[in-house]
Design a protein around this motif. Structure first.
Motif, mmCIF file in Angstrom:
data_model
loop_
_atom_site.group_PDB
_atom_site.id
_atom_site.type_symbol
_atom_site.label_atom_id
_atom_site.label_comp_id
_atom_site.label_asym_id
_atom_site.label_seq_id
_atom_site.Cartn_x
_atom_site.Cartn_y
_atom_site.Cartn_z
ATOM 1 N N LEU A 104 -15.254 8.291 -12.149
ATOM 2 C CA LEU A 104 -15.753 8.050 -13.501
ATOM 3 C C LEU A 104 -14.939 8.829 -14.522
ATOM 4 O O LEU A 104 -14.689 10.022 -14.363
ATOM 5 C CB LEU A 104 -17.230 8.445 -13.598
ATOM 6 C CG LEU A 104 -18.190 7.669 -12.689
ATOM 7 C CD1 LEU A 104 -19.636 8.113 -12.934
ATOM 8 C CD2 LEU A 104 -18.056 6.167 -12.901
ATOM 9 N N PRO B 284 -14.558 9.568 -18.773
ATOM 10 C CA PRO B 284 -15.247 9.403 -20.065
ATOM 11 C C PRO B 284 -14.371 8.707 -21.098
ATOM 12 O O PRO B 284 -13.217 9.076 -21.308
ATOM 13 C CB PRO B 284 -15.552 10.849 -20.481
ATOM 14 C CG PRO B 284 -14.496 11.666 -19.798
ATOM 15 C CD PRO B 284 -14.183 10.965 -18.508
ATOM 16 N N LEU C 182 -19.217 7.288 -19.478
ATOM 17 C CA LEU C 182 -18.530 7.313 -18.187
ATOM 18 C C LEU C 182 -18.278 5.893 -17.693
ATOM 19 O O LEU C 182 -19.214 5.120 -17.478
ATOM 20 C CB LEU C 182 -19.377 8.081 -17.160
ATOM 21 C CG LEU C 182 -19.530 9.580 -17.398
ATOM 22 C CD1 LEU C 182 -20.425 10.200 -16.334
ATOM 23 C CD2 LEU C 182 -18.167 10.269 -17.403
ATOM 24 N N TYR D 185 -30.422 11.402 -7.903
ATOM 25 C CA TYR D 185 -30.006 10.260 -8.716
ATOM 26 C C TYR D 185 -30.854 10.150 -9.984
ATOM 27 O O TYR D 185 -30.344 9.758 -11.038
ATOM 28 C CB TYR D 185 -30.098 8.970 -7.910
ATOM 29 C CG TYR D 185 -29.479 7.787 -8.620
ATOM 30 C CD1 TYR D 185 -28.102 7.575 -8.593
ATOM 31 C CD2 TYR D 185 -30.266 6.900 -9.358
ATOM 32 C CE1 TYR D 185 -27.532 6.503 -9.263
ATOM 33 C CE2 TYR D 185 -29.702 5.832 -10.025
ATOM 34 C CZ TYR D 185 -28.332 5.642 -9.982
ATOM 35 O OH TYR D 185 -27.763 4.587 -10.653
ATOM 36 N N GLN E 252 -31.905 12.540 -11.760
ATOM 37 C CA GLN E 252 -31.298 13.465 -12.719
ATOM 38 C C GLN E 252 -29.998 12.899 -13.289
ATOM 39 O O GLN E 252 -29.726 13.015 -14.494
ATOM 40 C CB GLN E 252 -31.047 14.822 -12.049
ATOM 41 C CG GLN E 252 -32.312 15.519 -11.567
ATOM 42 C CD GLN E 252 -33.283 15.812 -12.689
ATOM 43 O OE1 GLN E 252 -32.877 16.226 -13.781
ATOM 44 N NE2 GLN E 252 -34.569 15.601 -12.438
ATOM 45 N N LYS E 253 -29.189 12.287 -12.433
ATOM 46 C CA LYS E 253 -27.940 11.674 -12.898
ATOM 47 C C LYS E 253 -28.233 10.584 -13.932
ATOM 48 O O LYS E 253 -27.552 10.478 -14.963
ATOM 49 C CB LYS E 253 -27.175 11.075 -11.720
ATOM 50 C CG LYS E 253 -26.583 12.082 -10.761
ATOM 51 C CD LYS E 253 -25.860 11.366 -9.627
ATOM 52 C CE LYS E 253 -25.297 12.337 -8.600
ATOM 53 N NZ LYS E 253 -24.633 11.636 -7.471
ATOM 54 N N ARG F 135 -29.292 11.994 -17.270
ATOM 55 C CA ARG F 135 -28.177 12.655 -17.974
ATOM 56 C C ARG F 135 -27.042 11.679 -18.321
ATOM 57 O O ARG F 135 -26.059 12.080 -18.937
ATOM 58 C CB ARG F 135 -27.617 13.794 -17.119
ATOM 59 C CG ARG F 135 -28.641 14.855 -16.718
ATOM 60 C CD ARG F 135 -28.964 15.801 -17.864
ATOM 61 N NE ARG F 135 -29.922 15.226 -18.821
ATOM 62 C CZ ARG F 135 -31.245 15.222 -18.636
ATOM 63 N NH1 ARG F 135 -31.766 15.728 -17.547
ATOM 64 N NH2 ARG F 135 -32.040 14.712 -19.551
ATOM 65 N N GLY F 136 -27.160 10.440 -17.909
ATOM 66 C CA GLY F 136 -26.095 9.472 -18.184
ATOM 67 C C GLY F 136 -24.869 9.676 -17.325
ATOM 68 O O GLY F 136 -23.774 9.210 -17.674
ATOM 69 N N GLN F 137 -25.035 10.331 -16.173
ATOM 70 C CA GLN F 137 -23.905 10.633 -15.291
ATOM 71 C C GLN F 137 -23.750 9.554 -14.213
ATOM 72 O O GLN F 137 -23.597 9.841 -13.030
ATOM 73 C CB GLN F 137 -24.106 12.014 -14.667
ATOM 74 C CG GLN F 137 -24.103 13.131 -15.687
ATOM 75 C CD GLN F 137 -24.544 14.464 -15.120
ATOM 76 O OE1 GLN F 137 -25.106 14.540 -14.029
ATOM 77 N NE2 GLN F 137 -24.282 15.532 -15.860
ATOM 78 N N VAL F 138 -23.793 8.304 -14.665
ATOM 79 C CA VAL F 138 -23.659 7.139 -13.791
ATOM 80 C C VAL F 138 -22.684 6.162 -14.449
ATOM 81 O O VAL F 138 -22.409 6.272 -15.649
ATOM 82 C CB VAL F 138 -25.028 6.455 -13.571
ATOM 83 C CG1 VAL F 138 -25.960 7.340 -12.741
ATOM 84 C CG2 VAL F 138 -25.682 6.096 -14.905
ATOM 85 N N GLY G 269 -22.568 4.918 -18.207
ATOM 86 C CA GLY G 269 -23.167 5.912 -19.070
ATOM 87 C C GLY G 269 -24.677 5.843 -19.202
ATOM 88 O O GLY G 269 -25.380 5.288 -18.362
ATOM 89 N N SER G 270 -25.160 6.409 -20.289
ATOM 90 C CA SER G 270 -26.588 6.609 -20.510
ATOM 91 C C SER G 270 -27.328 5.306 -20.802
ATOM 92 O O SER G 270 -26.960 4.573 -21.728
ATOM 93 C CB SER G 270 -26.791 7.578 -21.686
ATOM 94 O OG SER G 270 -28.118 7.560 -22.154
#
Length: 254
Positions: A13, A15, A20, A117, A119-120, A123-126, A129-130
């Motif tokens: 990923l 940014p 991401l 997952y 939490q990811k 937080r948009g950590q996938v 993104g968010s």
């Protein structure tokens, strides 16, 4: 997985303007951003696993599907006043569906266990993104940009009503028989068995169909089968913080 199949590396990923994106998409973003659509083109935008493939087989004008957040959409779509349909799904069900999809999609980064997952996702950590930024971006601009904002839950509850809304937005006039046929063909049951929609033609090195199917359940409220009460409470608290400046009428059950 069969030893004869080529192993495709999982994406990394990267940014792009705070979002991401998978590396192969991020590397081509300049070309995507420069794309100039025809005014007759129709853009369908969704966060991943939010639904709506029913327009994908229509005749021209072109139907273009994207998962890009609002601020990453090529400006030509707005300059040429293209029609845009956005489909949103409630966050909890979207999270569950995306979690399963990321397990079967072997090109995505490894999603890890369910607890992490969540939490990811928050937080948009996938990939892409968010979810929160995604839906808020299109919601806030829906009137300025003439975006038809649809809800997955509404489509699930009354598909004919939503198809008629799409028809009016596109300035189309269809007979009741044709509308009924569209409702039938775009039902979850029928689309789940359609190779052009369920992606069963995607080879095993890309989609591991032995884990999950691309179209898994399609129901509203499946999140209750995954979230513990503690997880749901923590998610709801975070949701209120992230969505406090908008009032988007999502439904988490029907």
């Amino acid at each position: 997985m069969s030893e004869n199949h080529e192993i495709i590396p999982r994406s990394v990923l990267i940014p792009i303007q705070g979002v991401l994106l998978a590396d192969h998409i991020a590397k081509n973003y300049d070309a995507v951003s420069a794309f100039c659509p025809d005014p007759s083109d129709l853009l369908i935008a969704t966060y991943p696993k939010a639904g709506l493939d029913l327009l994908a087989t229509m005749d021209p004008p072109r139907v273009i599907k994207t998962h890009l957040q609002f601020h990453l959409i090529p400006k030509g779509f707005w300059e040429n006043k293209c029609k845009v349909i956005y489909v949103a799904r409630n966050a909890k069900d979207n999270l569950v569906s995306y979690f399963h999809f990321n397990h079967m999609n072997l090109t995505h980064p490894e999603p890890g266990p369910w607890e992490g997952y969540i939490q990811k996702f928050m937080r948009g950590q996938v990939p892409w993104g968010s979810w929160y930024d995604h839906v808020k971006g299109y919601w806030k601009e829906r009137e300025n940009k003439n975006i038809l904002f649809l809800f997955y839950e509404d489509m699930n509850e009354n598909p004919r009503r939503e198809i008629e809304r799409i028809m009016k937005y596109l300035d189309l006039s269809l007979s009741d028989d044709v509308i009924s046929r569209i409702v039938e063909l775009t039902s979850f049951k029928n689309m789940r068995t359609n190779p052009m929609v369920n992606y069963s033609f995607i080879p095993e090195p890309v989609f591991d169909h032995s884990r999950y199917t691309f179209m898994r359940k399609g129901i509203v409220g499946d999140w209750k089968n995954h979230f513990t009460p503690e997880q749901a409470g923590a998610f709801d608290e975070d949701y209120e913080k992230q969505m406090k400046e908008v009032n988007i009428p999502f439904r988490t059950q029907l």
